[in-house]
Design a protein around this motif. Structure first.
Motif, short mmCIF file in Angstrom:
data_model
loop_
_atom_site.label_atom_id
_atom_site.label_comp_id
_atom_site.label_asym_id
_atom_site.label_seq_id
_atom_site.Cartn_x
_atom_site.Cartn_y
_atom_site.Cartn_z
N LEU B 191 74.50 -46.23 20.35
CA LEU B 191 73.55 -45.61 21.12
C LEU B 191 72.56 -45.92 20.97
N PHE B 192 71.91 -45.59 19.30
CA PHE B 192 71.50 -46.14 18.16
C PHE B 192 71.34 -48.31 17.70
N GLY B 193 71.51 -48.22 18.07
CA GLY B 193 72.17 -50.33 17.61
C GLY B 193 70.93 -50.62 18.94
N GLY B 194 71.10 -50.12 19.52
CA GLY B 194 70.11 -50.86 21.15
C GLY B 194 70.60 -51.89 22.01
N ALA B 195 72.21 -51.37 22.08
CA ALA B 195 73.02 -51.92 22.82
C ALA B 195 72.87 -52.31 24.01
N LYS B 196 72.16 -50.88 24.56
CA LYS B 196 72.00 -50.83 26.36
C LYS B 196 70.83 -49.86 26.24
N ILE B 197 69.95 -49.57 25.79
CA ILE B 197 68.76 -49.01 25.17
C ILE B 197 68.05 -50.18 24.65
N PRO B 198 66.66 -50.18 24.97
CA PRO B 198 66.13 -50.81 24.34
C PRO B 198 65.44 -50.52 22.67
N TYR B 199 66.03 -50.87 21.60
CA TYR B 199 65.67 -50.21 20.43
C TYR B 199 63.57 -50.36 20.09
N PRO B 200 62.85 -51.14 20.96
CA PRO B 200 61.52 -50.20 20.36
C PRO B 200 60.89 -48.85 20.98
N ALA B 201 62.50 -48.50 22.44
CA ALA B 201 61.42 -47.37 23.16
C ALA B 201 62.01 -46.11 22.84
N PHE B 202 62.74 -46.06 20.92
CA PHE B 202 63.22 -44.89 20.89
C PHE B 202 62.22 -44.09 19.74
N PRO B 203 62.11 -42.70 19.59
CA PRO B 203 61.95 -42.38 19.20
C PRO B 203 61.66 -42.61 17.59
N ILE B 204 60.60 -42.33 16.29
CA ILE B 204 61.00 -42.72 15.27
C ILE B 204 62.50 -42.59 15.03
N TRP B 205 62.07 -41.19 14.74
CA TRP B 205 63.39 -40.23 13.68
C TRP B 205 65.13 -41.55 15.14
N ALA B 206 65.02 -41.82 15.49
CA ALA B 206 66.17 -42.38 16.34
C ALA B 206 66.10 -44.21 16.18
#
Lengths: 332, 273
Positions: B191-206
């Motif tokens: 989830l948080f490794g950015g495999a499917k969702i762009p890493y920059p799109a995550f909130p800070i904590w993620a």
């Protein structure tokens, strides 16, 4: 020489006191064992289940660290020099586990040989020799999962010898083996000690095996050594501890009963009687050899149809020895 | 690297390979599952094409590159997954009683872990090849700036995934119950490794959570090399972060291996399963 002094090992175990509750309990598996294994000698370690045999073997083979006590193996310290000791010891445990079932016998031995960093050519020769010795030559290249229980155990034995250990710890190695293979293993074990000078520690439930192979024997119970001596000494104690007689006779009169019970009381022995086939069958258990006295007493009053002195059981002897030890401790 | 280490790596890699790839069906499976995963990744994206979700992702990766983004994320994730599964398989040594026998030998413990990880390199390399061929078939506009950058991409996957694999493996050495780490690390990494969702799109904590996973930086590097044709200078920060994480994981593995063996010798838990 391997010299162990005062080896102790405790395990911490959790005891459940409810669904969420548990308390910590210390189990004293080995309470201070001294033993010596000389090169070229076979030493027996006897005891009932839970006596501490396997824990002792695991400590000596560096798999467990003793809580107290010391052990030196050819001058190396069991704790500080564990890595060096691993080169010169090995362990063989009974059972089917502890080999890779999807690999062949040769592949299993290659794997363990490489873990000891044995040079390629030497390893090949050693594997060929060991596979021949354990009688797996014809099926050396078949996956182990297709082997019988005995064959898997034979592979275990070959694995235990792969590093040509100076000290070998054998935990019931003949358990479940066919008689000819067990006999060959005993012969080979003897030759490993006598001809190759290996020091061997052997645990077994078979008193005959111990008598045949061992130069010296330790008996342990509940983590404590309760006796040590030569197999001859142990065998005589075993015999004295656990004499059992099965007697068939024609009748069992009141007069005979009275004299019989008086005699058994004097020799602190028990009996059990039941009617069978128009006569009586008596089982007598005694810590003494009372065969002659029994025959003399019974033959005065009745006709003895059959008289069998049962072979003493090691387990019974160990139980008796531990009872004596406990009694001595209480009254010390 | 001492002789025991080399011997242990070789022995363990060969043993694991022979244990896992013991039938021709395994090779067939290796041919099928990367292709199926490739299609799964493609059709997972398909229903969202033109949707708000698609637009949200497109904001970070570009409108025409969403599928490529998912594809290279999946390649990276599956590369790591192979090594973690290999570590997971190793935990069965405890059940079969062979873990004790390994510890009975003077083998190099790190070598065993590395050998086990390397055994899955075969699987990963195959999967990587299948995916890359798939990517080339689907996208004609992919380009890599140089052969050297292809090597960098491969190394950015191989070395961190090996470090991750041996780290997971060393955790499994502690006890039979450390399977929890598999759960704790595996899904968050996906989830948080950015495999499917762009890493920059995550909130800070993620982002903070994702930043500790080497997959985050490996996937980032692979995407940049394959999708944007970057040169070495453009990925210096990612490479540096990835290197630091790898060094950290390696040192942590050494420590865990030492501690787990000492713990096992103390408690005798090596025989428990």
């Amino acid at each position: 020489m391997l010299i162990a002094k005062g080896l102790k090992k405790n395990y911490i175990s959790k005891e459940k006191n409810g669904f969420f509750r548990s308390s910590v309990k210390t189990i004293e598996a080995v309470k201070g064992i001294d033993l010596t294994i000389e090169p070229g000698k076979i030493v027996g370690l006897l005891g009932l289940n839970g006596a501490g045999k396997t824990t002792t073997i695991k400590m000596l083979s560096t798999l467990l660290e003793p809580d107290e006590g010391s052990c030196s193996v050819d001058g190396l310290d069991l704790v500080k020099d564990a890595f060096k000791i691993k080169h010169i010891v090995n362990m063989i445990a009974g059972g089917e586990r502890m080999v890779y079932w999807r690999l062949t016998a040769t592949e299993n031995l290659e794997y363990f040989g490489k873990l000891y960093n044995i040079p390629k050519n030497e390893l090949k020769n050693r594997i060929d020799g060991l596979i021949e010795f354990v009688g797996l030559k014809e099926r050396a290249n078949e996956p182990v999962e297709k082997y019988s229980k005995g064959m898997k155990q034979r592979l275990q034995i070959a694995r235990g010898l792969i590093n040509d250990p100076k000290y070998l710890f054998m935990d019931e190695p003949t358990l479940g083996l066919d008689a000819p293979i067990a006999r060959d293993l005993r012969k080979f074990t003897k030759s490993l000690a006598r001809e190759k000078g290996k020091g061997i520690l052997l645990t077994s439930h078979y008193i005959n095996e111990i008598e045949e192979l061992c130069d010296y024997v330790y008996i342990i119970d509940q983590g404590l050594k309760i006796m040590e001596g030569t197999p001859k000494e142990i065998a005589s104690i075993v015999a004295n501890c656990t004499n059992q007689y099965k007697i068939k006779m024609l009748d069992f009169s009141e007069k005979l009963k009275s004299q019989f019970e008086t005699f058994l009381r004097t020799v602190q022995s028990d009996y059990f009687i039941e009617a069978a086939d128009g006569g009586y069958e008596i089982d007598v258990t005694s810590h003494m050899d009372i065969q002659g006295e029994l025959i003399a007493l019974l033959s005065q009053h009745t006709k003895i149809i059959s008289f069998a002195a049962m072979e003493p059981k090691l387990e019974d002897a160990i139980i008796t020895l531990s009872e004596v030890k406990a009694y001595e401790q209480i009254h010390a | 690297m001492n002789k025991y280490m080399l011997s242990s790596i070789k022995a363990e890699a060969i043993k694991q390979h022979k244990s896992v790839y013991h039938s021709s069906l395994m090779y067939f499976s290796m041919l099928i599952w990367p292709v199926l995963d490739l299609f799964a990744a493609y059709y997972a994206y398909k229903p969202f094409e033109g949707s708000a979700t698609s637009e949200f992702i497109a904001k970070w990766v570009g409108d025409d590159k969403i599928f490529a983004f998912i594809l290279f994320g999946s390649i990276s994730y599956m590369f790591f997954k192979c090594f973690v599964q290999s570590a997971w398989r190793f935990s069965y040594e405890r059940v079969s009683g062979t873990l004790e026998l390994i510890y009975l030998t003077p083998s190099n413990r790190l070598g065993i872990m590395l050998g086990n990880a390397l055994a899955s390199l075969f699987e990963s390399a195959w999967m990587f090849t299948v995916f890359c061929i798939g990517a080339l078939v689907f996208f004609t506009d992919l380009y890599i700036s140089s052969a050297f950058m292809l090597v960098i991409a491969i190394f950015s996957l191989v070395i961190p995934s090996i470090c991750w694999g041996i780290f997971m493996n060393s955790l499994f050495m502690f006890s039979r119950d450390t399977g929890i780490f598999f759960t704790v690390f595996q899904s968050p990494m996906e989830l948080f490794g950015g495999a499917k969702i762009p890493y920059p799109a995550f909130p800070i904590w993620a982002k903070l959570a994702g930043g500790i996973f080497p997959l985050t930086w490996s996937a980032n590097i692979v995407r940049k090399i394959f999708m944007h044709g970057v040169a070495l200078n453009d990925i210096q920060i990612e490479l540096l972060l990835l290197s630091l994480i790898c060094i950290g994981l390696f040192l942590l593995t050494l420590l865990l291996l030492k501690k787990s063996e000492a713990y096992a010798r103390k408690t005798g838990n090596m025989a428990l399963f």
